[in-house]
Design a protein around this motif. Structure first.
Motif, short mmCIF file in Angstrom:
data_model
loop_
_atom_site.label_atom_id
_atom_site.label_comp_id
_atom_site.label_asym_id
_atom_site.label_seq_id
_atom_site.Cartn_x
_atom_site.Cartn_y
_atom_site.Cartn_z
N ASN A 57 -12.79 3.81 -8.33
CA ASN A 57 -12.44 2.54 -8.95
C ASN A 57 -10.97 2.23 -8.73
OD1 ASN A 57 -15.06 2.41 -9.93
ND2 ASN A 57 -14.52 3.47 -11.83
N ASN A 58 -10.60 0.97 -8.90
CA ASN A 58 -9.23 0.55 -8.66
C ASN A 58 -8.25 1.24 -9.61
OD1 ASN A 58 -10.06 -1.15 -6.66
ND2 ASN A 58 -9.84 -3.03 -7.85
N GLN A 60 -5.30 1.27 -12.11
CA GLN A 60 -4.95 0.30 -13.14
C GLN A 60 -3.47 0.39 -13.49
OE1 GLN A 60 -7.29 -1.98 -14.18
NE2 GLN A 60 -8.58 -0.99 -12.62
N THR A 82 -4.03 5.94 -2.97
CA THR A 82 -5.36 6.05 -3.56
C THR A 82 -6.44 5.79 -2.51
OG1 THR A 82 -6.87 5.21 -5.26
CG2 THR A 82 -5.38 3.62 -4.28
N ALA A 84 -9.08 4.29 -3.31
CA ALA A 84 -9.69 3.02 -3.72
C ALA A 84 -8.72 1.88 -3.45
CB ALA A 84 -10.08 3.10 -5.20
N ASN A 85 -8.45 1.04 -4.47
CA ASN A 85 -7.53 -0.08 -4.34
C ASN A 85 -6.78 -0.22 -5.66
OD1 ASN A 85 -6.19 -2.32 -3.26
ND2 ASN A 85 -8.06 -3.13 -2.34
N TYR A 86 -6.09 -1.34 -5.85
CA TYR A 86 -5.27 -1.55 -7.04
C TYR A 86 -5.68 -2.84 -7.73
CZ TYR A 86 -2.34 1.92 -4.74
OH TYR A 86 -1.88 3.06 -4.13
N SER A 87 -5.65 -2.82 -9.06
CA SER A 87 -5.87 -4.05 -9.80
C SER A 87 -4.65 -4.95 -9.63
CB SER A 87 -6.08 -3.74 -11.28
OG SER A 87 -4.85 -3.29 -11.86
N THR A 103 2.70 1.13 -2.33
CA THR A 103 1.29 1.43 -2.53
C THR A 103 0.55 1.54 -1.21
OG1 THR A 103 0.78 -0.93 -2.78
CG2 THR A 103 1.21 0.32 -4.80
N ASN A 105 -3.57 1.94 0.00
CA ASN A 105 -4.94 1.97 -0.50
C ASN A 105 -5.88 2.61 0.52
OD1 ASN A 105 -5.65 0.03 1.45
ND2 ASN A 105 -5.42 -1.68 0.04
#
Length: 382
Positions: A57-58, A60, A82, A84-87, A103, A105
């Motif tokens: 999950n992203n 947070q 990560t 995943a990705n970022y909110s 960042t 992803n």
């Protein structure tokens, strides 16, 4: 991959993300600094703290908040990685935070892996496609087994926002236990990994650990041996100034040390097409690369006569030709940090710190030397 093996992968991968002088702390669980290193930004060297999260999950905002807290007082820059990705709120916090947080992803991780051919192999059924190289990832599992006396873990599930292991205490790894694989050593030394393998085979270079699996050998090297190996093999230090970067690039571009004609052809194609920003679309590079080989065939001076796709340049597909460019001449420029390849955007770019230093007459000289190298190559093989 197990949680521990993923951390070994992350420590290896950070070299390709642009960090040098890496020290992996490998805390298990959430929070803290997973690694530290030096981020090379042109002529600047920035101490940076790193956190790596294997999330589905992203990420947070609270994750970034905790990381900023861990950085404060120690680093002015951070890198959050990560799968995943970022909110949106996490990205906003990373942008405005002090310390500042860069960042990376999951899609960007994959792009970097494809750029450097990490974890992929050419499909045995279709030369124009790539398969996942399971042995690449298995090598990190085998690395874990080397230190079974020091690392004790249970199988961990792949979840977001939960501790992957029951024990979240840090594990101190001595320098001799912090290993990188042969390809990563090559990237750190800015040397073709195939060259390193030859040195391993002839005894010039001794790995710190070797493991066999399925007929393939995995060679591991202590991270703190990078500089001693550089000195032992009399390899060049990373240039420390823009002028030194430019001179090294020009010397490399002008070199007549050729096993194939690919390097001067790619250089000629690139500098015939390059725009004001130092960029060329890979599809345009493929077309010009092919055109040069066709031209030499038409004038009765084929550049390649055997054991090469380019013996019959019109019969090679665009996809196969792109793979040849990326895995042979371009890879050597990527290893030396002279060029960058954004596979997602389909752009090949000369490194900005080089492009801003090159004069027009030097670009023309590279083109002229490329022609000279091709004439030399043809005459040598006649």
């Amino acid at each position: 991959m197990s949680a521990r093996s993923f951390e070994f992968f992350a420590g290896d991968f950070l070299t390709y993300a642009g960090l040098e002088n890496i020290s992996v702390t490998r805390y298990v669980g959430d929070g803290g600094i997973d690694a530290r290193g030096t981020l090379m930004a042109g002529r600047f060297q920035l101490p940076i703290g790193v956190q790596v999260k294997r999330y589905r999950n992203n990420v947070q905002r609270p994750d970034i908040d905790r990381f900023v807290g861990a950085l404060s007082g120690h680093f002015s820059e951070g890198l959050f990685v990560t799968t995943a990705n970022y909110s949106p709120s996490a990205l906003q916090k990373a942008t405005i935070s002090v310390p500042h947080v860069l960042t990376l992803n999951g899609e960007q991780i994959v792009a970097l892996m494809l750029e450097h051919r990490l974890g992929v192999i050419t499909s045995p059924h279709n030369a124009e496609k790539l398969d996942v190289d399971g042995d690449y990832f298995a090598a990190f599992e085998r690395m874990k087994s080397l230190w079974s006396d020091h690392i004790n873990e249970s199988t961990a599930s792949y979840q977001a926002h939960v501790k992957e292991l029951a024990n979240d205490q840090p594990i101190d790894l001595n320098p001799g236990e912090d290993l990188i694989m042969l390809n990563t050593l090559g990237y750190a030394l800015r040397v073709d990994p195939a060259r390193l393998r030859r040195w391993v085979d002839d005894g010039t270079l001794t790995p710190d650990a070797v493991q066999q699996s399925g007929g393939r050998s995995s060679h591991y090297f202590r991270r703190d041996r990078i500089e001693p190996i550089r000195r032992m093999l009399h390899l060049e230090q990373r240039p420390e100034s823009s002028a030194a970067w430019k001179q090294e690039f020009l010397d490399f571009a002008r070199s007549k040390n050729l096993s194939k004609s690919y390097k001067p052809v790619m250089l000629k194609a690139f500098f015939l097409l390059v725009d004001r920003e130092g960029k060329v679309r890979i599809d345009d590079l493929v077309r010009e690369f092919r055109h040069i080989y066709v031209h030499y065939v038409e004038i009765g001076q084929p550049l390649e006569r055997s054991s090469s796709l380019m013996v019959q340049p019109l019969e090679v597909s665009d996809q196969a030709l792109k793979r040849l460019i990326v895995t042979h001449p371009l890879e050597r420029f990527l290893i030396k940090n002279f060029m960058e390849y954004d596979q997602e955007q389909g752009i090949v770019q000369i490194a900005p710190h080089l492009w801003q230093e090159l004069f027009h007459y030097e670009v023309m000289d590279v083109l002229e030397r490329a022609e000279e190298q091709l004439r030399y190559y043809v005459s040598r093989d006649s």
